[in-house]
Scaffold this active site. Structure first.
Site, PDB file in Angstrom:
ATOM      1  N   LYS A   1       0.834  -1.206   0.000  1.00  0.00           N
ATOM      2  CA  LYS A   1       0.000   0.000   0.000  1.00  0.00           C
ATOM      3  C   LYS A   1       0.869   1.256   0.000  1.00  0.00           C
ATOM      4  CE  LYS A   1      -3.739   2.133   2.750  1.00  0.00           C
ATOM      5  NZ  LYS A   1      -4.495   2.046   4.029  1.00  0.00           N
TER       6      LYS A   1
ATOM      7  N   SER B   1     -10.083   0.212   6.790  1.00  0.00           N
ATOM      8  CA  SER B   1      -9.314   0.293   5.545  1.00  0.00           C
ATOM      9  C   SER B   1      -8.781  -1.020   5.010  1.00  0.00           C
ATOM     10  CB  SER B   1      -8.145   1.257   5.726  1.00  0.00           C
ATOM     11  OG  SER B   1      -8.609   2.584   5.739  1.00  0.00           O
TER      12      SER B   1
ATOM     13  N   SER C   1      -9.365   2.177   2.747  1.00  0.00           N
ATOM     14  CA  SER C   1      -8.382   2.929   2.002  1.00  0.00           C
ATOM     15  C   SER C   1      -7.367   2.050   1.270  1.00  0.00           C
ATOM     16  CB  SER C   1      -7.604   3.846   2.952  1.00  0.00           C
ATOM     17  OG  SER C   1      -6.825   3.125   3.863  1.00  0.00           O
TER      18      SER C   1
END
Lengths: 430, 430
Positions: free
Chosen positions: A80, A173, A149
């Site tokens: 990420k 997330s 996210s």
């Protein structure tokens, strides 16, 4: 493993076994991952930055001996873009950090590389792991959100571009994008992993997260990240004795399809001889949602001190979060911290015999539209209590969209939770 | 404030008031700080990297309007070299990171700069905030240790090179050097501040710390770091009603001079009408020392994953810490976490009416020799419980070396603790 199958479809442990047994090479798996990426990335948009096929294969070939002898055999992973990498930009989904190139790898990246993983690229994150989405689509329906996210990590794993990826969670997330994309997702207990090199949003809330298509792959990565001596050696699957069921409405809005899915899992548990209780928890879970929001705003406004200098480069929701945090009184913040801890203690003392909590991982299937990432409320109660959580895929709605469920464990009881998740996974897939 | 006095001697709030009242300029204060540094740095060795006088004054002059209107008026601060700065190297006391230049400021640095502080330089830290000392000497006796790990910050503040400095603490890294150097030291409760950009050692233990010569300056910096609306507005000094006294031996080795100093503070408290209790805490404090060590080793070995690739560039004690951490079983680690939390809860329920705990901040005065940084046991119990702590100077041994005491508060009750510390400070100095 015949030469005709797409080797990118394999899970991590499955791939390692295939390489170990000489059924295929690491290079073939990498090549198939790139075939998949090249076929799908224009639609899915999982990657913020990535190696080219040639760079990735070069990295493997230049260090062939190392990778061959390593635990992870050169298998590709996604990271990420909120997690620092020294060899690729880390832009955190914000124009403020365009081209930002950290000097160090985050410790989770160091540990994966050291174990023989190849960082294929950085996956799309929403702006600072909050609400503003990136370019990623849901692989099951390109007009829907992948969730946020950790959007790119969930989509890349769901779309079989990589077997595993790293994410992070402050609210929902990891658990929510895993649910929307139909992957396994895991969020570690508060304090479980080194967060060195991961952009913080709320220090009382942030956790490292992992995505895979099989629970066993999460267990392997977890062991690597904890520097355990024998990472391939995981415990037996564990059938829980007693599960606390939370069908969703006590937390917030829940779709009828999701409630039906949870009931379906309940029936499976009961059939397997698991005791399922569904006590009235009063306002506890709803209260935790509110406390989570208060803590997140207060802490985010301090962690994003630098970025709040550039209001015109922040999304409206993030700007509002920071303003809310600055307007939150210290008393309210401390009350929320205190209340969350008190509810956690009461929950686990009142229901002491419960092995895990079962709940929807999201209010329903991924909503239409890619301008939002879906509602986070299903994760807030567990996250504010610092608990480990696993999202399990396997259920679908009438449109064949994934409906994810979550299994929640006691604080720091991550290993047992994963053993139970592996057991439930086998029930759901059989 | 006449032109003849050394303006570097002023505390931070005192200096701000002097500038505000037109008694002297910020540039004069900066110049006097540099006079002091130039006179003493060759002996004291507080700085790892710093601005030259010209660079610092240029920074002020090029942004004069900003500094004049700012809260902190361009006052110089020191930043421990474990805390990232984008305009100066951050080497963490290790040859592994020689010349390392982070891309971002830590959030504490951002907030200080935004409030109008000038980062004069990076202060010496021990290797990764653990044991191997840097070049710093104790300003009170150059043959003695300043304590570690925030050695340079403590020495720079004690030697009046800067009014305030930042540090960090995982075991005793603020409280002990503050005690040895005779400054005020403050360690925030666990979770209190954003630690973005501060090298972690143990995520369950790490805290941000501050050094000053007056408690009021700590309160001001704390308000800036928390983005409080009116940082100059602090609460009244607060006399505690009831103090729990821990003379030291229940934690570990304590010098007779230190025990005498603690008794002296006890007498002051009693004279002021404060109730002082000294209950037998059994093995609690000694147990906490052990639990702290276990947690620190386990977590450090994960946080320093990158550095453990370079064993030949690590000191023997740090290498041993990492090896101990890797050999520590997860069960033992979890047991230590659990036990520390249990003792914390029992301590504050059994002694519910206690406002603060009084204890030695170090086993005694700074020991001779600069190859070690002194024993950390006096801080371990409070640090593993995540409590806020203030070191207060004012007492001396027969050699005129500082004997620091510490005041410990309840978790997240930092504001009240500082108000009580300010009250006790006035008693000690009168």
């Amino acid at each position: 493993m015949s030469g005709h199958e797409n080797k990118n479809k394999m899970g991590l442990k499955q791939a390692l076994a295939a390489v170990q047994q000489g059924l295929c090479s690491a290079e073939e798996i990498i090549a198939d991952c790139f075939d998949r990426i090249e076929a799908r990335e224009a639609d899915v948009g999982a990657w913020q930055h990535r190696l080219t096929r040639e760079e990735c294969l070069d990295q493997y070939r230049c260090n062939r001996e190392f990778y061959e002898q390593s635990l992870l055999k050169g298998m590709p992973v996604g990271i990420k873009d909120i997690i620092d990498t020294a060899d690729m930009p880390t832009e955190m989904g914000s124009p403020i950090h365009q081209g930002r190139r950290p000097v160090d790898d985050a410790s989770c990246v160091t540990l994966l590389r050291e174990a023989g993983a190849i960082v294929l690229g950085k996956t799309v994150t929403t702006e600072f792991a909050y609400f503003r989405p990136g370019k990623t689509a849901n692989p099951h329906d390109l007009e829907r959100t992948p969730g946020g996210s950790s959007s790119g990590s969930a989509a890349a794993v769901a779309d079989e571009m990589v077997p595993v990826a790293l994410g992070s969670q402050t609210a929902a997330s990891v658990i929510r994008p895993a649910a929307y994309c139909g992957t396994v997702g895991y969020v570690g207990s508060r304090g479980e992993f080194s967060l060195r090199g991961i952009q913080p949003l709320g220090q009382s809330l942030d956790s490292l997260g992992l995505f895979s298509r099989r629970v066993e792959d999460i267990e392997l990565l977890r062991a690597v990240l904890l520097r355990q001596r024998d990472p391939l050696n995981s415990a037996s699957a564990l059938k829980p004795s007693k599960v606390l069921l939370c069908s969703g409405p006590a937390i917030g809005e829940t779709s009828p399809e999701m409630i039906a899915a949870i009931r379906q899992v309940e029936a499976i548990l009961v059939e397997q001889g698991v005791e399922v209780i569904a006590p009235d928890l009063g306002t506890w879970l709803g209260d935790l949602v509110v406390h989570h929001g208060c803590i997140m705003a207060y802490e985010a406004s301090r962690n994003l001190a630098y970025e709040s200098r550039f209001p015109e480069q922040l999304s409206e929701p993030l700007h509002a979060l920071i303003e809310t945090g600055l307007a939150t009184s210290r008393d309210d913040y401390l009350k929320s911290l205190h209340a969350a801890e008190e509810i956690r203690q009461r929950l686990f003392s009142e229901f002491a015999g419960v092995d895990a909590i079962l709940a929807p991982a999201a209010p329903g299937a991924a909503p239409e539209g890619r301008d939002k990432t879906g509602a986070p409320h299903m994760s807030r109660p567990w996250q504010v209590m610092g608990l480990p959580v696993v999202t399990l895929p396997g259920l679908m709605d009438d449109n064949q969209l994934p409906l994810g469920i979550q299994l929640v464990g006691q604080a720091r009881d991550d290993d047992r939770l994963l053993s139970m998740a592996r057991w439930l996974e086998s029930c759901l897939s059989s």
